[in-house]
Motif scaffolding. Structure first.
Motif, PDB file in Angstrom:
ATOM      1  N   LYS A   1      -2.392 -11.795   6.343  1.00  0.00           N
ATOM      2  CA  LYS A   1      -3.252 -10.593   6.315  1.00  0.00           C
ATOM      3  C   LYS A   1      -3.078  -9.838   5.005  1.00  0.00           C
ATOM      4  CE  LYS A   1      -2.270  -8.753  10.464  1.00  0.00           C
ATOM      5  NZ  LYS A   1      -2.164  -7.659  11.451  1.00  0.00           N
ATOM      6  N   MET A   2      -1.825  -9.704   4.561  1.00  0.00           N
ATOM      7  CA  MET A   2      -1.594  -9.014   3.281  1.00  0.00           C
ATOM      8  C   MET A   2      -2.314  -9.737   2.149  1.00  0.00           C
ATOM      9  SD  MET A   2       1.885  -8.671   1.047  1.00  0.00           S
ATOM     10  CE  MET A   2       1.453  -9.622  -0.406  1.00  0.00           C
ATOM     11  N   HIS A   3      -2.182 -11.053   2.121  1.00  0.00           N
ATOM     12  CA  HIS A   3      -2.820 -11.809   1.035  1.00  0.00           C
ATOM     13  C   HIS A   3      -4.345 -11.788   1.173  1.00  0.00           C
ATOM     14  CE1 HIS A   3       0.584 -13.264  -1.302  1.00  0.00           C
ATOM     15  NE2 HIS A   3       1.247 -13.167  -0.166  1.00  0.00           N
TER      16      HIS A   3
ATOM     17  N   GLY B   1       0.834  -1.196   0.000  1.00  0.00           N
ATOM     18  CA  GLY B   1       0.000   0.000   0.000  1.00  0.00           C
ATOM     19  C   GLY B   1       0.871   1.248   0.000  1.00  0.00           C
ATOM     20  N   LYS B   2       0.389   2.274  -0.701  1.00  0.00           N
ATOM     21  CA  LYS B   2       1.163   3.514  -0.829  1.00  0.00           C
ATOM     22  C   LYS B   2       0.413   4.682  -0.195  1.00  0.00           C
ATOM     23  CE  LYS B   2       2.879   1.836  -5.255  1.00  0.00           C
ATOM     24  NZ  LYS B   2       4.305   1.700  -5.398  1.00  0.00           N
ATOM     25  N   ALA B   3       1.167   5.524   0.528  1.00  0.00           N
ATOM     26  CA  ALA B   3       0.577   6.750   1.057  1.00  0.00           C
ATOM     27  C   ALA B   3       0.596   7.839  -0.008  1.00  0.00           C
ATOM     28  CB  ALA B   3       1.360   7.223   2.286  1.00  0.00           C
TER      29      ALA B   3
ATOM     30  N   ARG C   1      12.120   5.566  -4.242  1.00  0.00           N
ATOM     31  CA  ARG C   1      11.341   6.217  -5.299  1.00  0.00           C
ATOM     32  C   ARG C   1      11.169   5.289  -6.493  1.00  0.00           C
ATOM     33  NH1 ARG C   1      11.483  11.956  -5.327  1.00  0.00           N
ATOM     34  NH2 ARG C   1      10.503  11.749  -7.374  1.00  0.00           N
ATOM     35  N   ALA C   2      12.182   4.447  -6.764  1.00  0.00           N
ATOM     36  CA  ALA C   2      12.104   3.514  -7.897  1.00  0.00           C
ATOM     37  C   ALA C   2      11.224   2.324  -7.557  1.00  0.00           C
ATOM     38  CB  ALA C   2      13.502   3.046  -8.278  1.00  0.00           C
ATOM     39  N   SER C   3      11.367   1.790  -6.367  1.00  0.00           N
ATOM     40  CA  SER C   3      10.580   0.633  -5.918  1.00  0.00           C
ATOM     41  C   SER C   3      10.712   0.556  -4.404  1.00  0.00           C
ATOM     42  CB  SER C   3      11.116  -0.646  -6.573  1.00  0.00           C
ATOM     43  OG  SER C   3      10.317  -1.748  -6.204  1.00  0.00           O
TER      44      SER C   3
HETATM   45  C1  DP6 Z   1       4.747  -8.021  -1.510  1.00  0.00           C
HETATM   46  O1  DP6 Z   1       8.518  -2.771  -3.841  1.00  0.00           O
HETATM   47  O2  DP6 Z   1       7.658  -4.184  -5.725  1.00  0.00           O
HETATM   48  O3  DP6 Z   1       7.056  -7.785  -1.932  1.00  0.00           O
HETATM   49  O4  DP6 Z   1       7.141   0.238  -4.630  1.00  0.00           O
HETATM   50  O5  DP6 Z   1       5.416  -0.335  -6.302  1.00  0.00           O
HETATM   51  O6  DP6 Z   1       7.792  -1.031  -6.699  1.00  0.00           O
HETATM   52  P1  DP6 Z   1       6.705  -0.752  -5.673  1.00  0.00           P
HETATM   53  O7  DP6 Z   1       6.378  -2.144  -4.982  1.00  0.00           O
HETATM   54  P2  DP6 Z   1       7.353  -3.319  -4.554  1.00  0.00           P
HETATM   55  O8  DP6 Z   1       6.395  -4.111  -3.532  1.00  0.00           O
HETATM   56  C2  DP6 Z   1       6.846  -5.170  -2.744  1.00  0.00           C
HETATM   57  C3  DP6 Z   1       5.668  -5.828  -2.094  1.00  0.00           C
HETATM   58  C4  DP6 Z   1       5.952  -7.120  -1.373  1.00  0.00           C
HETATM   59  C5  DP6 Z   1       6.176  -6.894   0.116  1.00  0.00           C
HETATM   60  C6  DP6 Z   1       7.509  -6.321   0.521  1.00  0.00           C
HETATM   61  O9  DP6 Z   1       8.535  -6.576  -0.132  1.00  0.00           O
HETATM   62  O10 DP6 Z   1       7.516  -5.636   1.556  1.00  0.00           O
END
Ligand code: DP6
Length: 346
Positions: A257-259, A35-37, A151-153
């Motif tokens: 919970k995430m899933h 989730g993103k703020a 910022r990239a991921s």
């Molecule tokens: C389920 O880092 O791939 O692996 O920021 O959009 O690039 P973005 O997402 P990303 O999401 C990872 C999600 C996850 C859980 C985790 O690694 O914390």
């Protein structure tokens, strides 16, 4: 494009090509980011705690050269236009800090299947940021690299560091306090991880899109976010006390919970295969038989079984035997990003 407020400490002067390479490890979150703020700044809605994995790495080389007319990306030996836009956006941040406008040839190689829920974007972008910063002559602190990698991921902010790592949510609007920090070095609690690979295809719905869809449509998303700080606190205490059972309990609960939040999205997100569920059951059976192990799963079907020291061989044998498991990988915990390490990727 918003350049992060990071001052350049050095920048290249001549026209000669500048090249650097870096090895960054993949990581898995024990308390997940989902989730993103703020999507523009890529600020996570929740903090996370991860472990950096020794054997799952990306080796990335970056060559800036005035003669390049565009950025180019080679991934695992093949030109890859699909991921180029995100790579260019990341390079733009670093070019903005360095005050230069040269294009780069980026070559990256993963030691593990790309895009199948083994966090290739995390290791890939962590390596890209460190290699590109070095190639541009920027002296960025690990924290500054973590902010740019975020910022990239989001998950790429963490494996700038090794061992156990915590990623913070932002309290400032500009996101400058959303970065990762090391908690424990890899050798301070040498857990091991068995990865059960049930598929090698790239996933249908990326983590980015999956978490956005969950936030927009899952009735469980709010509960996920609201219950997260308590999970982080339990995990922090368990790691501090090296309490494997307590860490496993909160990690499994947080993963499910995430899933659950993702499965309740519209349309639903089901990242699992049948073999994924069989692996979860096998991990529970192993634990009932006294073997210290717990599972976690990211946005893909692979099961990561986290093992206390000494448990790895039994866990690997048991998971390799589950129908539908194609392969198993074993890894210890690893260090943070290493610049100049590894063979030149290409
Ligand atoms: C389920 O880092 O791939 O692996 O920021 O959009 O690039 P973005 O997402 P990303 O999401 C990872 C999600 C996850 C859980 C985790 O690694 O914390």
């Amino acid at each position: 494009m918003i350049t992060p407020k990071i001052a350049a400490k050095a920048a290249p002067t001549g026209a000669a090509p500048t090249t650097a390479h870096a090895r960054a490890r993949s990581n898995i979150a024990l308390i997940k980011y989902w989730g993103k703020a703020d999507s523009r700044l890529n600020l996570p809605a929740v903090g996370s705690i991860s472990i950096t994995l020794e054997a799952l790495w990306s080796d990335t080389s970056v060559e800036f050269e005035a003669a390049h007319r565009v950025d180019e990306l080679t991934l695992n030996g093949e030109r890859n236009p699909n991921h180029l836009a995100r790579v260019t956006a990341c390079l733009d941040m670093l070019r903005g800090i360095a005050g230069v406008n040269v294009h780069a040839r980026v070559s990256s190689r993963n030691s593990f299947p790309t895009g199948a829920g083994l966090a290739s974007s995390a290791s890939g972008f962590a390596a890209l940021v460190s290699a590109a910063a070095a190639a541009l002559g920027l002296e960025l602190s690990p924290r500054e690299q973590s902010i740019i990698a975020r910022r990239a991921s989001g998950s790429a902010a963490r494996p700038i560091f090794g061992g156990f790592v915590e990623m913070h949510v932002a309290t400032r609007a500009d996101g400058t306090d959303s970065f990762a920090e090391p908690m424990l070095a890899a050798d301070e609690w040498p857990l091991e991880v068995v990865v059960a690979i049930t598929a090698t295809r790239e996933k249908d719905v990326s983590s980015s899109r999956g978490m956005t869809r969950s936030a927009e449509s899952s009735p469980y998303y709010r509960a996920w976010v609201d219950s997260h700080p308590a999970d982080l606190a339990v995990a922090r205490a368990a790691i501090g006390a090296r309490d494997f059972a307590a860490l496993g309990e909160v990690a499994e609960s947080n993963c499910l919970k995430m899933h659950a939040a993702a499965m309740a999205a519209a349309p639903p997100l089901l990242y699992w295969d049948g073999a994924t569920v069989e692996c979860l059951n096998r991990v529970r059976e192993l634990r009932a038989a006294g073997i210290p192990v717990f599972f976690t799963i990211d946005a893909g079907p692979q099961v990561k079984a986290v093992c206390a020291p000494g448990a790895r061989d039994a866990v690997r044998a048991a998971l390799a035997d589950v129908p539908g498991v194609l392969d198993t990988l074993v890894t210890g915990l690893g260090p943070g990003v290493e610049v100049g390490a590894g063979p030149g990727a290409g």
